[in-house]
Design a protein around this motif. Structure first.
Motif, PDB file in Angstrom:
ATOM      1  N   TYR A  28       0.816  -1.220   0.000  1.00  0.00           N
ATOM      2  CA  TYR A  28       0.000   0.000   0.000  1.00  0.00           C
ATOM      3  C   TYR A  28       0.848   1.267   0.000  1.00  0.00           C
ATOM      4  CZ  TYR A  28      -3.141   3.683   1.580  1.00  0.00           C
ATOM      5  OH  TYR A  28      -3.836   4.859   1.695  1.00  0.00           O
ATOM      6  N   LYS A  30       0.226   3.843  -3.054  1.00  0.00           N
ATOM      7  CA  LYS A  30      -0.455   5.128  -2.860  1.00  0.00           C
ATOM      8  C   LYS A  30       0.394   6.282  -3.375  1.00  0.00           C
ATOM      9  CE  LYS A  30       0.838   6.413   1.893  1.00  0.00           C
ATOM     10  NZ  LYS A  30       0.297   6.712   3.251  1.00  0.00           N
ATOM     11  N   PRO A  87      -2.707   8.483  -5.021  1.00  0.00           N
ATOM     12  CA  PRO A  87      -3.115   8.847  -3.658  1.00  0.00           C
ATOM     13  C   PRO A  87      -4.587   8.562  -3.363  1.00  0.00           C
ATOM     14  CG  PRO A  87      -1.814  10.599  -4.658  1.00  0.00           C
ATOM     15  CD  PRO A  87      -2.135   9.632  -5.750  1.00  0.00           C
ATOM     16  N   TYR A 146      -7.167   0.566  -0.992  1.00  0.00           N
ATOM     17  CA  TYR A 146      -6.484  -0.732  -0.985  1.00  0.00           C
ATOM     18  C   TYR A 146      -7.143  -1.601   0.080  1.00  0.00           C
ATOM     19  CZ  TYR A 146      -2.405  -3.923  -0.873  1.00  0.00           C
ATOM     20  OH  TYR A 146      -1.572  -5.008  -0.934  1.00  0.00           O
ATOM     21  N   LYS A 164      -8.581  11.499  -0.936  1.00  0.00           N
ATOM     22  CA  LYS A 164      -7.560  10.510  -0.613  1.00  0.00           C
ATOM     23  C   LYS A 164      -8.170   9.123  -0.429  1.00  0.00           C
ATOM     24  CE  LYS A 164      -4.591  13.848   1.792  1.00  0.00           C
ATOM     25  NZ  LYS A 164      -3.915  14.176   3.085  1.00  0.00           N
TER      26      LYS A 164
END
Length: 379
Positions: A108, A112, A116, A120, A192
């Motif tokens: 992860y 990311k 972003p 996950y 996010k």
């Protein structure tokens, strides 16, 4: 009419049941689910028996409305393709043991950085942390650790396994689906993504809402076969009929119990709904003697139109032909290009204004390799 999850791309690295059931729910409602499979074997469930059109019947049912690409994530070339997919995706679902994706350089924290907004979701037996985190396990193990298996079965007998996978689906698939949908909503507010840590053991424990609060309040450990909803009361039991069929009785409330007792001619039991466990077992014997005197069909005639929460124990074949199941369209027929007409389990979630249709048949191993690679090249 557009579906709720159209425009959401999901990469599914999972195999067998828990992950594919989760991504099935998302795919049915419009998500572009891409199964990322290794080039050699892919999803093991493809090769189970019985097969339909060279793929297992279970696989075809679980993987409708999805696409398949084969990638060897141990090679740099295919990892680059995978990273490109990550950049275009909203969700990743995987079910490897903790640490596997990190060893591939695809954990992860790494992914990311590429996206972003990536959600996950890791579905594992015991979660990402704790002393069991890296242990193997199956549904039976999760239910054992949860204390749930200990309570399943009849008094003084062995614990009995469930016919369906409570930990896999209830503790894993459904919890993962909820976690993903919550994260999609959150991402719209924050911009996010996040890591969704799903433990099938945690999920199984969370199912014990009718057991654990009572245990903590009374400090009395429940015994197998003595729970109200697991053989502890005569009003909530399965009884054998004269023709060796079964009648299920769920007359928990007094009004239902009263009606049940009246139909079977046992009015003297009406005021004994809440008798102690020992008396409940004697009541069961009395009721069983009565139920054994008639066939299932005869009892169903007697209970027709009576509010008593009495039902026949149907076989799977009878369930498919049941008028309620037919009306709710829970079993649907599809026209498979190679196998012809097949029955499949429909999606149980009914939304007003939404009628789900099969958009894609379950993919063959790597069927969409060229299609997906071309999409990446032309984005």
């Amino acid at each position: 009419m557009s579906l709720p999850l159209e425009g959401v791309r999901v990469l599914d690295l999972t195999r067998l049941l828990p992950g594919p059931y989760c991504s099935l729910l998302l795919a049915d409602f419009g998500a572009d689910v891409i199964k990322v499979e290794d080039p050699k074997i892919g999803d093991y469930a493809r090769w189970y028996e019985p097969k339909v059109a060279d793929q297992s019947a279970m696989f075809i049912s679980l993987n409708r409305n999805k696409r398949s690409i084969t990638l060897d994530l141990k090679t740099e070339k295919d990892k680059e393709v995978f990273i490109d997919l990550i950049r275009t995706s909203d969700v990743l679902i995987e079910s490897f043991r903790p640490g596997v994706m990190e060893r591939l350089g695809l954990g992860y924290e790494e992914l990311k950085n590429q996206n972003p907004r990536l959600i996950y979701c890791a579905i594992t037996g015991y979660g990402q942390t704790g002393p069991y985190a890296k242990e193997p396990g199956h549904d039976l193990n999760f239910l054992s650790y949860a204390g749930l298996l200990h309570l399943q079965g009849v008094a003084n007998g062995n614990p009995q396994m469930s016919s369906v996978q409570i930990g896999d689906i209830g503790g894993g698939s459904l919890m993962a689906t909820v976690g993903i949908l919550l994260s999609i909503i959150d991402a719209k507010k924050t911009g996010k993504g996040q890591f969704v840590d799903i433990s099938m053991l945690d999920g199984a424990v969370s199912w014990m809402q009718t057991i654990l609060p009572d245990y903590w309040a009374s400090n009395k450990l429940p015994n197998r076969g003595e729970l109200v909803l697991n053989g502890g009361k005569a009003c909530y039991e399965v009884y054998r009929t004269k023709d060796d069929r079964f009648l299920s009785v769920g007359a928990l409330e007094f009004k239902f119990w009263r009606n049940f007792c009246q139909v079977i001619g046992k009015e003297e039991l009406i005021d004994r709904l809440d008798d102690p466990v020992e008396q409940q077992q004697k009541m069961k014997v009395e009721i069983q003697e009565v139920i054994l005197q008639r066939s299932l069909a005869e009892w169903l005639v007697d209970f027709e139109g009576v509010d008593a929460c009495v039902s026949p124990v149907l076989t799977p074949q009878e369930m498919v032909e049941n008028p309620q199941i037919i009306h709710r369209e829970m079993i649907e027929e599809i026209n498979h290009p190679e196998a012809g007409i097949l029955k499949q389990i429909a999606n149980p979630i009914k939304l007003s204004g939404q009628r789900l249709k099969l958009r894609r048949h379950a993919p063959r191993h790597g069927e969409h390799n060229v299609e997906i690679i071309n999409e990446l090249a032309n984005r």
